[in-house]
Design a protein around this motif. Sequence first.
Motif, PDB file in Angstrom:
ATOM      1  N   VAL A 164       0.839  -1.197   0.000  1.00 20.16           N
ATOM      2  CA  VAL A 164       0.000   0.000   0.000  1.00 20.16           C
ATOM      3  C   VAL A 164       0.876   1.249   0.000  1.00 20.16           C
ATOM      4  CG1 VAL A 164      -1.947  -1.077   1.173  1.00 20.16           C
ATOM      5  CG2 VAL A 164      -0.129  -0.036   2.531  1.00 20.16           C
ATOM      6  N   THR A 168      -3.699   4.647   0.188  1.00 20.16           N
ATOM      7  CA  THR A 168      -4.463   3.391   0.259  1.00 20.16           C
ATOM      8  C   THR A 168      -4.194   2.598   1.538  1.00 20.16           C
ATOM      9  OG1 THR A 168      -2.730   2.232  -0.990  1.00 20.16           O
ATOM     10  CG2 THR A 168      -4.572   3.171  -2.245  1.00 20.16           C
ATOM     11  N   THR A 171      -7.025   0.932   3.457  1.00 20.28           N
ATOM     12  CA  THR A 171      -7.752  -0.198   2.870  1.00 20.28           C
ATOM     13  C   THR A 171      -7.414  -1.501   3.595  1.00 20.28           C
ATOM     14  OG1 THR A 171      -6.029  -0.627   1.205  1.00 20.28           O
ATOM     15  CG2 THR A 171      -7.811   0.890   0.595  1.00 20.28           C
ATOM     16  N   GLU A 217      -9.000  -2.270  -3.541  1.00 22.61           N
ATOM     17  CA  GLU A 217      -8.836  -0.899  -3.063  1.00 22.61           C
ATOM     18  C   GLU A 217      -9.964  -0.008  -3.555  1.00 22.61           C
ATOM     19  OE1 GLU A 217      -5.188  -3.112  -2.780  1.00 22.61           O
ATOM     20  OE2 GLU A 217      -6.457  -2.707  -4.526  1.00 22.61           O
ATOM     21  N   THR A 221     -12.752   2.015  -1.387  1.00 23.69           N
ATOM     22  CA  THR A 221     -12.883   3.465  -1.567  1.00 23.69           C
ATOM     23  C   THR A 221     -14.341   3.854  -1.775  1.00 23.69           C
ATOM     24  OG1 THR A 221     -10.643   3.671  -2.474  1.00 23.69           O
ATOM     25  CG2 THR A 221     -12.203   5.436  -2.982  1.00 23.69           C
ATOM     26  N   GLY A 295      -7.951   7.282  -2.545  1.00 27.05           N
ATOM     27  CA  GLY A 295      -8.097   6.218  -1.561  1.00 27.05           C
ATOM     28  C   GLY A 295      -9.345   6.441  -0.737  1.00 27.05           C
TER      29      GLY A 295
END
Length: 362
Positions: A164, A168, A171, A217, A221, A295
Amino acid sequence: MAQKKARKKPVKKGSNIISIVLLSVLAFVSAAFFYLLFLRPATSFNADQATLYIPTKKADKSFVKELVRKHLKPVGFTTFLALSEWSGYWNEIKPGKYVIEKNASIFTIFRNLKGGRQIPVELTINKFRTKKELAKYIGGKLECTEADIYRFISNNDSIRAFGVKQETLMTLIIPNTYEIYWNSSPNEFMKRMSKESNAFWTDSRIDNAILLGLSKEEVITIASIVEEETNNIEEKPTIASVYINRLKQGMPLGADPTIKFAVGDFRIRRVTFGHISSTAGSPYNTYRNKGLPPGPICTPSIASIDAVLKAEKTDYLYFCARADFSGSHSFASTAEEHFENLKHASCLTPKIKLKIFYQNPV
Protein backbone atom coordinates in the motif's frame (compact mmCIF):
# COMPACT_ATOMS: atom_id res chain seq x y z
CA MET A 1 24.87 -84.65 53.88
CA ALA A 2 22.64 -81.89 52.57
CA GLN A 3 23.04 -78.54 54.24
CA LYS A 4 20.11 -77.20 56.13
CA LYS A 5 18.54 -74.07 54.68
CA ALA A 6 18.97 -70.93 56.78
CA ARG A 7 15.76 -69.92 58.42
CA LYS A 8 14.50 -66.43 57.57
CA LYS A 9 14.11 -64.14 60.46
CA PRO A 10 10.49 -63.24 60.98
CA VAL A 11 9.64 -59.63 60.07
CA LYS A 12 8.11 -57.84 62.91
CA LYS A 13 4.75 -56.41 61.98
CA GLY A 14 5.28 -53.50 64.28
CA SER A 15 8.31 -52.22 62.37
CA ASN A 16 6.39 -52.30 59.06
CA ILE A 17 3.60 -50.26 60.56
CA ILE A 18 6.07 -47.73 61.93
CA SER A 19 7.73 -47.39 58.49
CA ILE A 20 4.41 -46.83 56.78
CA VAL A 21 3.41 -44.25 59.35
CA LEU A 22 6.72 -42.44 59.02
CA LEU A 23 6.49 -42.39 55.23
CA SER A 24 2.92 -41.14 55.42
CA VAL A 25 3.91 -38.39 57.83
CA LEU A 26 6.84 -37.43 55.58
CA ALA A 27 4.59 -37.34 52.51
CA PHE A 28 2.05 -35.24 54.36
CA VAL A 29 4.69 -32.83 55.61
CA SER A 30 6.19 -32.57 52.10
CA ALA A 31 2.78 -31.95 50.55
CA ALA A 32 1.97 -29.37 53.20
CA PHE A 33 5.32 -27.68 52.69
CA PHE A 34 4.83 -27.69 48.89
CA TYR A 35 1.35 -26.24 49.30
CA LEU A 36 2.49 -23.52 51.68
CA LEU A 37 5.31 -22.50 49.36
CA PHE A 38 3.78 -22.87 45.93
CA LEU A 39 0.03 -23.52 45.86
CA ARG A 40 -1.62 -21.43 48.55
CA PRO A 41 -2.93 -17.93 47.66
CA ALA A 42 0.04 -15.57 47.35
CA THR A 43 -1.53 -12.25 46.33
CA SER A 44 -1.88 -9.26 48.62
CA PHE A 45 -4.49 -7.17 46.79
CA ASN A 46 -8.25 -7.11 47.40
CA ALA A 47 -9.48 -6.55 43.83
CA ASP A 48 -10.60 -9.46 41.65
CA GLN A 49 -7.42 -9.17 39.63
CA ALA A 50 -4.36 -7.01 39.07
CA THR A 51 -2.73 -6.12 35.76
CA LEU A 52 1.04 -6.08 35.47
CA TYR A 53 2.66 -4.23 32.58
CA ILE A 54 6.28 -5.04 31.81
CA PRO A 55 7.49 -2.50 29.19
CA THR A 56 10.01 -3.65 26.63
CA LYS A 57 12.58 -1.07 27.75
CA LYS A 58 12.15 -1.95 31.44
CA ALA A 59 12.18 -5.73 31.23
CA ASP A 60 14.97 -6.12 33.79
CA LYS A 61 15.40 -7.65 37.23
CA SER A 62 15.02 -4.50 39.32
CA PHE A 63 11.83 -3.35 37.62
CA VAL A 64 10.10 -6.75 37.71
CA LYS A 65 11.10 -7.37 41.35
CA GLU A 66 9.53 -4.09 42.44
CA LEU A 67 6.45 -4.65 40.26
CA VAL A 68 5.81 -8.14 41.62
CA ARG A 69 6.58 -7.22 45.23
CA LYS A 70 3.66 -4.76 45.27
CA HIS A 71 1.19 -7.55 44.53
CA LEU A 72 2.45 -10.47 46.64
CA LYS A 73 2.53 -11.43 50.28
CA PRO A 74 6.03 -11.50 51.81
CA VAL A 75 6.30 -15.31 51.78
CA GLY A 76 5.05 -15.45 48.22
CA PHE A 77 7.51 -12.78 47.12
CA THR A 78 10.41 -14.66 48.75
CA THR A 79 9.39 -17.83 46.94
CA PHE A 80 9.13 -15.91 43.67
CA LEU A 81 12.67 -14.62 44.09
CA ALA A 82 13.95 -18.12 44.81
CA LEU A 83 12.21 -19.56 41.74
CA SER A 84 13.52 -16.73 39.58
CA GLU A 85 17.10 -17.31 40.67
CA TRP A 86 16.84 -21.09 40.35
CA SER A 87 15.23 -21.02 36.87
CA GLY A 88 17.26 -18.20 35.35
CA TYR A 89 14.14 -16.09 34.85
CA TRP A 90 16.02 -12.83 35.35
CA ASN A 91 17.91 -13.49 32.11
CA GLU A 92 14.79 -14.17 30.02
CA ILE A 93 12.16 -11.70 31.21
CA LYS A 94 9.38 -11.36 28.65
CA PRO A 95 7.71 -7.93 28.35
CA GLY A 96 3.95 -7.69 28.02
CA LYS A 97 0.63 -7.37 29.79
CA TYR A 98 -0.06 -9.95 32.49
CA VAL A 99 -3.12 -10.47 34.68
CA ILE A 100 -2.92 -11.92 38.19
CA GLU A 101 -6.16 -13.28 39.56
CA LYS A 102 -7.04 -12.72 43.20
CA ASN A 103 -5.74 -15.56 45.41
CA ALA A 104 -3.57 -16.95 42.59
CA SER A 105 -0.74 -19.20 43.75
CA ILE A 106 2.90 -18.27 43.37
CA PHE A 107 3.31 -21.28 41.08
CA THR A 108 0.64 -19.94 38.69
CA ILE A 109 1.99 -16.39 38.80
CA PHE A 110 5.57 -17.47 38.17
CA ARG A 111 4.58 -19.88 35.41
CA ASN A 112 2.66 -17.16 33.56
CA LEU A 113 5.44 -14.58 33.82
CA LYS A 114 8.24 -16.94 32.89
CA GLY A 115 6.25 -18.47 30.04
CA GLY A 116 5.24 -15.09 28.66
CA ARG A 117 1.57 -16.00 28.96
CA GLN A 118 0.20 -12.56 28.26
CA ILE A 119 -3.41 -11.44 28.26
CA PRO A 120 -4.17 -9.99 24.81
CA VAL A 121 -5.53 -6.48 24.33
CA GLU A 122 -8.90 -6.18 22.63
CA LEU A 123 -8.89 -3.74 19.72
CA THR A 124 -12.28 -2.68 18.43
CA ILE A 125 -11.66 -1.07 15.07
CA ASN A 126 -14.56 1.16 14.06
CA LYS A 127 -14.66 4.05 11.61
CA PHE A 128 -11.49 6.10 11.37
CA ARG A 129 -11.28 8.91 8.86
CA THR A 130 -7.60 9.76 9.13
CA LYS A 131 -4.32 8.11 9.99
CA LYS A 132 -4.05 10.39 13.01
CA GLU A 133 -7.33 9.07 14.39
CA LEU A 134 -6.14 5.52 13.91
CA ALA A 135 -2.75 6.23 15.51
CA LYS A 136 -4.38 7.91 18.50
CA TYR A 137 -6.62 4.92 19.17
CA ILE A 138 -3.91 2.27 18.75
CA GLY A 139 -1.43 4.32 20.76
CA GLY A 140 -3.91 4.37 23.63
CA LYS A 141 -4.23 0.58 23.60
CA LEU A 142 -0.71 -0.73 23.01
CA GLU A 143 2.73 -0.10 24.46
CA CYS A 144 3.84 1.86 21.40
CA THR A 145 2.77 5.49 21.47
CA GLU A 146 0.51 7.43 19.13
CA ALA A 147 3.65 9.08 17.71
CA ASP A 148 5.28 5.66 17.13
CA ILE A 149 2.27 4.39 15.18
CA TYR A 150 1.79 7.57 13.18
CA ARG A 151 5.48 7.76 12.29
CA PHE A 152 5.41 4.19 11.03
CA ILE A 153 2.25 4.40 8.93
CA SER A 154 3.34 7.75 7.47
CA ASN A 155 6.61 6.31 6.23
CA ASN A 156 6.46 4.95 2.68
CA ASP A 157 9.42 2.67 3.32
CA SER A 158 7.60 1.12 6.30
CA ILE A 159 4.29 0.42 4.58
CA ARG A 160 5.62 -0.57 1.17
CA ALA A 161 6.01 -4.14 2.40
CA PHE A 162 2.23 -4.34 2.81
CA GLY A 163 1.54 -3.38 -0.80
CA VAL A 164 0.00 0.00 0.00
CA LYS A 165 0.90 3.67 -0.15
CA GLN A 166 -0.18 6.63 1.94
CA GLU A 167 -3.50 7.08 0.13
CA THR A 168 -4.46 3.39 0.26
CA LEU A 169 -3.07 2.46 3.68
CA MET A 170 -6.53 2.49 5.28
CA THR A 171 -7.75 -0.20 2.87
CA LEU A 172 -5.95 -2.70 5.11
CA ILE A 173 -7.91 -1.70 8.21
CA ILE A 174 -11.06 -3.81 8.26
CA PRO A 175 -13.38 -2.74 11.12
CA ASN A 176 -13.82 -5.59 13.56
CA THR A 177 -12.70 -6.68 17.03
CA TYR A 178 -9.22 -8.16 17.27
CA GLU A 179 -6.99 -9.48 20.04
CA ILE A 180 -3.34 -8.49 19.94
CA TYR A 181 -0.51 -8.46 22.45
CA TRP A 182 0.08 -5.19 24.29
CA ASN A 183 3.78 -5.02 23.43
CA SER A 184 3.23 -5.44 19.68
CA SER A 185 5.30 -3.00 17.63
CA PRO A 186 3.79 -0.76 14.90
CA ASN A 187 5.17 -3.20 12.34
CA GLU A 188 3.57 -6.16 14.12
CA PHE A 189 0.27 -4.28 14.32
CA MET A 190 0.29 -3.64 10.56
CA LYS A 191 1.26 -7.25 9.88
CA ARG A 192 -1.80 -8.32 11.84
CA MET A 193 -4.05 -5.89 9.95
CA SER A 194 -2.65 -7.11 6.63
CA LYS A 195 -3.26 -10.71 7.65
CA GLU A 196 -6.85 -9.92 8.68
CA SER A 197 -7.41 -8.05 5.41
CA ASN A 198 -6.21 -11.05 3.40
CA ALA A 199 -8.54 -13.31 5.40
CA PHE A 200 -11.44 -10.93 4.83
CA TRP A 201 -11.01 -11.04 1.06
CA THR A 202 -12.46 -14.48 0.48
CA ASP A 203 -12.72 -15.99 -3.00
CA SER A 204 -16.38 -14.99 -3.07
CA ARG A 205 -15.63 -11.33 -2.33
CA ILE A 206 -12.79 -11.25 -4.84
CA ASP A 207 -15.05 -12.77 -7.52
CA ASN A 208 -17.71 -10.12 -6.87
CA ALA A 209 -15.12 -7.36 -7.19
CA ILE A 210 -13.92 -8.82 -10.49
CA LEU A 211 -17.50 -8.90 -11.80
CA LEU A 212 -17.78 -5.19 -10.98
CA GLY A 213 -14.47 -4.50 -12.72
CA LEU A 214 -13.04 -3.10 -9.49
CA SER A 215 -9.92 -3.77 -7.46
CA LYS A 216 -10.11 -4.42 -3.71
CA GLU A 217 -8.84 -0.90 -3.06
CA GLU A 218 -11.48 0.59 -5.34
CA VAL A 219 -14.24 -1.39 -3.65
CA ILE A 220 -13.18 -0.09 -0.24
CA THR A 221 -12.88 3.46 -1.57
CA ILE A 222 -16.47 3.39 -2.83
CA ALA A 223 -17.56 1.69 0.39
CA SER A 224 -15.99 4.50 2.41
CA ILE A 225 -18.18 7.01 0.58
CA VAL A 226 -21.25 4.83 1.13
CA GLU A 227 -20.31 4.58 4.81
CA GLU A 228 -20.28 8.35 5.15
CA GLU A 229 -23.47 8.82 3.15
CA THR A 230 -25.82 6.76 5.30
CA ASN A 231 -26.30 4.66 8.42
CA ASN A 232 -29.28 2.98 6.80
CA ILE A 233 -27.99 -0.51 6.11
CA GLU A 234 -30.91 -1.37 3.84
CA GLU A 235 -30.12 1.54 1.52
CA LYS A 236 -26.37 0.96 1.30
CA PRO A 237 -26.56 -1.41 -1.73
CA THR A 238 -28.74 1.13 -3.57
CA ILE A 239 -26.43 4.06 -2.85
CA ALA A 240 -23.49 1.87 -3.89
CA SER A 241 -25.23 1.27 -7.22
CA VAL A 242 -25.49 5.03 -7.82
CA TYR A 243 -21.74 5.56 -7.46
CA ILE A 244 -20.92 2.47 -9.52
CA ASN A 245 -23.27 3.69 -12.27
CA ARG A 246 -21.72 7.16 -12.26
CA LEU A 247 -18.25 5.65 -12.40
CA LYS A 248 -19.13 3.43 -15.37
CA GLN A 249 -20.67 6.36 -17.25
CA GLY A 250 -17.69 8.61 -16.67
CA MET A 251 -19.63 11.06 -14.52
CA PRO A 252 -18.08 12.88 -11.58
CA LEU A 253 -19.06 11.03 -8.42
CA GLY A 254 -20.26 14.28 -6.84
CA ALA A 255 -19.95 12.83 -3.32
CA ASP A 256 -20.37 15.36 -0.53
CA PRO A 257 -18.37 13.25 1.98
CA THR A 258 -15.27 13.55 -0.20
CA ILE A 259 -15.54 17.34 0.03
CA LYS A 260 -15.67 17.15 3.83
CA PHE A 261 -12.55 14.97 3.69
CA ALA A 262 -10.81 17.45 1.39
CA VAL A 263 -11.73 20.35 3.69
CA GLY A 264 -10.66 18.33 6.74
CA ASP A 265 -13.79 19.25 8.68
CA PHE A 266 -16.11 16.32 9.30
CA ARG A 267 -18.54 18.38 11.33
CA ILE A 268 -19.88 20.06 8.17
CA ARG A 269 -23.58 19.28 7.97
CA ARG A 270 -24.28 20.83 4.59
CA VAL A 271 -21.71 21.03 1.80
CA THR A 272 -21.85 24.37 -0.01
CA PHE A 273 -20.45 25.79 -3.22
CA GLY A 274 -17.82 27.52 -1.11
CA HIS A 275 -16.53 24.20 0.19
CA ILE A 276 -16.44 22.75 -3.31
CA SER A 277 -14.70 25.81 -4.74
CA SER A 278 -12.07 26.00 -2.00
CA THR A 279 -11.05 22.37 -2.56
CA ALA A 280 -10.97 22.56 -6.36
CA GLY A 281 -7.33 21.48 -6.43
CA SER A 282 -7.79 18.47 -4.18
CA PRO A 283 -7.81 14.99 -5.75
CA TYR A 284 -10.60 14.21 -3.26
CA ASN A 285 -12.92 16.79 -4.82
CA THR A 286 -15.27 14.44 -6.68
CA TYR A 287 -17.27 17.32 -8.10
CA ARG A 288 -14.28 18.65 -10.06
CA ASN A 289 -12.55 15.32 -10.77
CA LYS A 290 -13.96 12.30 -12.50
CA GLY A 291 -13.23 8.82 -11.22
CA LEU A 292 -12.48 7.68 -7.71
CA PRO A 293 -10.46 9.65 -5.17
CA PRO A 294 -6.92 8.35 -4.47
CA GLY A 295 -8.10 6.22 -1.56
CA PRO A 296 -10.82 5.70 1.04
CA ILE A 297 -12.07 8.63 3.10
CA CYS A 298 -12.67 6.39 6.14
CA THR A 299 -12.45 2.78 7.21
CA PRO A 300 -15.83 1.50 6.01
CA SER A 301 -17.77 -1.14 7.90
CA ILE A 302 -17.99 -4.67 6.58
CA ALA A 303 -21.66 -3.93 5.84
CA SER A 304 -20.68 -1.06 3.54
CA ILE A 305 -17.98 -3.11 1.79
CA ASP A 306 -20.39 -5.96 1.16
CA ALA A 307 -23.02 -3.44 0.01
CA VAL A 308 -20.65 -2.42 -2.79
CA LEU A 309 -19.78 -6.01 -3.65
CA LYS A 310 -23.49 -6.85 -3.77
CA ALA A 311 -24.72 -3.53 -5.11
CA GLU A 312 -28.23 -3.52 -6.51
CA LYS A 313 -28.68 -3.53 -10.27
CA THR A 314 -30.29 -0.15 -10.87
CA ASP A 315 -30.19 2.68 -13.37
CA TYR A 316 -30.08 5.31 -10.62
CA LEU A 317 -27.63 8.13 -11.08
CA TYR A 318 -28.84 10.51 -8.38
CA PHE A 319 -30.04 10.53 -4.81
CA CYS A 320 -30.68 13.05 -2.09
CA ALA A 321 -31.64 12.91 1.56
CA ARG A 322 -35.30 13.22 2.36
CA ALA A 323 -36.37 16.29 4.27
CA ASP A 324 -37.93 14.26 7.08
CA PHE A 325 -34.44 13.47 8.47
CA SER A 326 -35.38 9.78 8.55
CA GLY A 327 -32.00 8.82 7.12
CA SER A 328 -33.69 7.62 3.94
CA HIS A 329 -33.04 8.89 0.43
CA SER A 330 -34.93 9.61 -2.76
CA PHE A 331 -33.39 8.03 -5.87
CA ALA A 332 -33.66 9.09 -9.50
CA SER A 333 -32.50 7.90 -12.90
CA THR A 334 -32.67 11.27 -14.68
CA ALA A 335 -31.66 14.81 -13.83
CA GLU A 336 -35.29 15.94 -14.15
CA GLU A 337 -36.46 13.41 -11.57
CA HIS A 338 -33.58 14.40 -9.34
CA PHE A 339 -34.43 18.11 -9.53
CA GLU A 340 -37.99 17.29 -8.56
CA ASN A 341 -36.73 15.30 -5.57
CA LEU A 342 -34.45 18.14 -4.56
CA LYS A 343 -37.43 20.43 -4.05
CA HIS A 344 -38.34 18.29 -1.07
CA ALA A 345 -34.83 17.35 0.05
CA SER A 346 -32.55 18.37 2.90
CA CYS A 347 -29.43 18.59 0.74
CA LEU A 348 -28.14 21.25 -1.68
CA THR A 349 -30.58 23.36 -3.66
CA PRO A 350 -31.26 22.48 -7.32
CA LYS A 351 -29.58 25.71 -8.46
CA ILE A 352 -26.30 24.86 -6.75
CA LYS A 353 -26.43 21.29 -7.96
CA LEU A 354 -27.05 22.47 -11.49
CA LYS A 355 -24.10 24.85 -11.36
CA ILE A 356 -21.61 22.35 -9.94
CA PHE A 357 -22.57 18.84 -10.82
CA TYR A 358 -23.85 19.31 -14.35
CA GLN A 359 -21.26 21.71 -15.69
CA ASN A 360 -20.00 18.89 -17.96
CA PRO A 361 -23.15 17.07 -19.09
CA VAL A 362 -22.80 13.37 -19.82
